[in-house]
Design an enzyme around this catalytic site. Structure first.
Site, PDB file in Angstrom:
ATOM      1  CG  ASN A   9      15.234 -17.257  -4.779  1.00  0.00           C
ATOM      2  OD1 ASN A   9      14.719 -18.372  -4.853  1.00  0.00           O
ATOM      3  ND2 ASN A   9      16.480 -17.087  -4.396  1.00  0.00           N
ATOM      4  CD1 TRP A  10       8.539 -17.112  -4.183  1.00  0.00           C
ATOM      5  CD2 TRP A  10       7.194 -18.896  -3.966  1.00  0.00           C
ATOM      6  NE1 TRP A  10       7.291 -16.733  -4.592  1.00  0.00           N
ATOM      7  CE2 TRP A  10       6.439 -17.807  -4.475  1.00  0.00           C
ATOM      8  CE3 TRP A  10       6.555 -20.112  -3.762  1.00  0.00           C
ATOM      9  CZ2 TRP A  10       5.083 -17.914  -4.765  1.00  0.00           C
ATOM     10  CZ3 TRP A  10       5.201 -20.213  -4.058  1.00  0.00           C
ATOM     11  CH2 TRP A  10       4.477 -19.130  -4.548  1.00  0.00           C
ATOM     12  CE  LYS A  11      16.699 -16.465  -0.897  1.00  0.00           C
ATOM     13  NZ  LYS A  11      17.684 -15.803  -0.022  1.00  0.00           N
ATOM     14  CG  HIS A  94      20.809 -17.576  -5.026  1.00  0.00           C
ATOM     15  ND1 HIS A  94      21.221 -17.658  -3.708  1.00  0.00           N
ATOM     16  CD2 HIS A  94      19.951 -16.520  -5.092  1.00  0.00           C
ATOM     17  CE1 HIS A  94      20.631 -16.699  -3.011  1.00  0.00           C
ATOM     18  NE2 HIS A  94      19.857 -15.998  -3.823  1.00  0.00           N
ATOM     19  CD  GLU A  96      20.189 -18.441  -0.224  1.00  0.00           C
ATOM     20  OE1 GLU A  96      19.905 -17.484   0.511  1.00  0.00           O
ATOM     21  OE2 GLU A  96      19.343 -19.060  -0.904  1.00  0.00           O
ATOM     22  CD  GLU A 166      20.264 -12.312  -5.182  1.00  0.00           C
ATOM     23  OE1 GLU A 166      19.126 -12.030  -4.808  1.00  0.00           O
ATOM     24  OE2 GLU A 166      20.735 -13.453  -5.105  1.00  0.00           O
ATOM     25  N   GLY A 172      19.274 -11.600   2.941  1.00  0.00           N
ATOM     26  CA  GLY A 172      18.645 -12.101   4.158  1.00  0.00           C
ATOM     27  C   GLY A 172      19.176 -11.498   5.438  1.00  0.00           C
ATOM     28  CB  SER A 212      17.667  -7.061   2.248  1.00  0.00           C
ATOM     29  OG  SER A 212      18.248  -8.165   2.907  1.00  0.00           O
ATOM     30  N   GLY A 233      13.877 -11.897  -2.347  1.00  0.00           N
ATOM     31  CA  GLY A 233      13.802 -13.096  -1.520  1.00  0.00           C
ATOM     32  C   GLY A 233      12.597 -13.087  -0.605  1.00  0.00           C
ATOM     33  N   GLY A 234      12.829 -12.875   0.681  1.00  0.00           N
ATOM     34  CA  GLY A 234      11.776 -12.987   1.689  1.00  0.00           C
ATOM     35  C   GLY A 234      10.537 -12.158   1.410  1.00  0.00           C
TER      36      GLY A 234
END
Length: 249
Positions: A9-11, A94, A96, A166, A172, A212, A233-234
């Site tokens: 997930n590049w966000k 998601h 967010e 999640e 994050g 994470s 994610g990251g």
């Protein structure tokens, strides 16, 4: 035997040119025939990303989608826009999106139904806050999210869906749920699907862990009986994503 699915997930990261450069860097690193690999990218990156991934094992997903076919919904993306561009997956609900853009369980359900209608595989997100975990209502909360998300979804459709668990407190933050915590919730999700449908549907559906995920935590997480991969994610924006995809080597 369920095939693992590991999605990045590049966000809100990567311009179109940066996206292509990252894909070129990651392509040789994410080859694994035992895993479905998905890059969920910002809308503006979808078309160049699809082109850059031609002939590879990588599928492109979207990070969001609206539940109407077309109309006066400025800034939204219709499902046929995604399919025409070559999108195979879409992240729905998601945390967010729920926190910053007021998405609800009901709008998640509408998007899930519309994704299935257009042949797009939904990656349906669920998860609890730190307060909800500390109050001991994690499973109740997740079951509610799942039951509403799958309202009016057929068993045949549900078998092809992906659920991403999640824990919000681990997204994050660098915190990762213990393997036991992650497996407990993913097992409860599978049991909930079994209650809604049947054992065969529960056995078929793929459930990811997200929050994470790293190259070091992936092997233990992904070998749990009810965890079928990850929504990353990251770490999906770095070469280490290759190590996550190849957790089993």
């Amino acid at each position: 035997m369920r095939k693992k699915i590991i999605a990045g997930n590049w966000k809100m990261n990567m311009t179109p040119s940066q996206a292509v450069a990252l894909i070129e860097e990651l392509k040789p690193l994410v080859v694994n025939d035992e895993v479905d690999v998905v890059f969920c990218v910002p809308a503006i990156d979808i078309i160049p990303a699809v082109k850059a991934c031609e002939g590879t094992n990588i599928q492109i997903g979207a990070e969001n989608m609206y539940f109407e076919e077309k109309g006066a919904y400025t800034g939204e993306i219709a499902p046929d826009m995604l399919t025409d561009a070559g999108v195979k997956y879409v992240i729905i609900g998601h945390s967010e999106r729920r926190e910053y853009f007021a998405e609800t369980d009901e709008t998640v359900n509408k998007k899930v139904l519309k994704a299935f209608e257009h042949g797009i595989t939904p990656i349906i997100c669920c998860g609890e806050s730190l307060t909800q975990r500390e109050q001991g209502i994690t499973i109740d909360w997740i079951r509610q999210q799942i039951k509403i998300a799958f309202l009016n979804v057929t068993a045949d459709q549900a078998k092809t869906a992906v659920i991403a668990y999640e824990p919000i407190w681990a997204i994050g933050t660098g915190k990762v749920a213990t393997t036991e915590q992650a497996e407990e919730v993913c097992a409860a999700i599978r049991a909930c699907i079994g209650e809604i449908y049947d054992a065969a549907t529960a056995e078929a559906i793929r459930i990811q862990y997200g929050g994470s995920v790293s190259a070091s935590s992936a092997p233990e997480l992904f070998t749990q009986p009810d965890i079928d991969g990850g929504l990353v994610g990251g770490a999906s924006l770095k070469p280490d994503f290759g190590k996550i995809v190849n957790y089993n080597k």
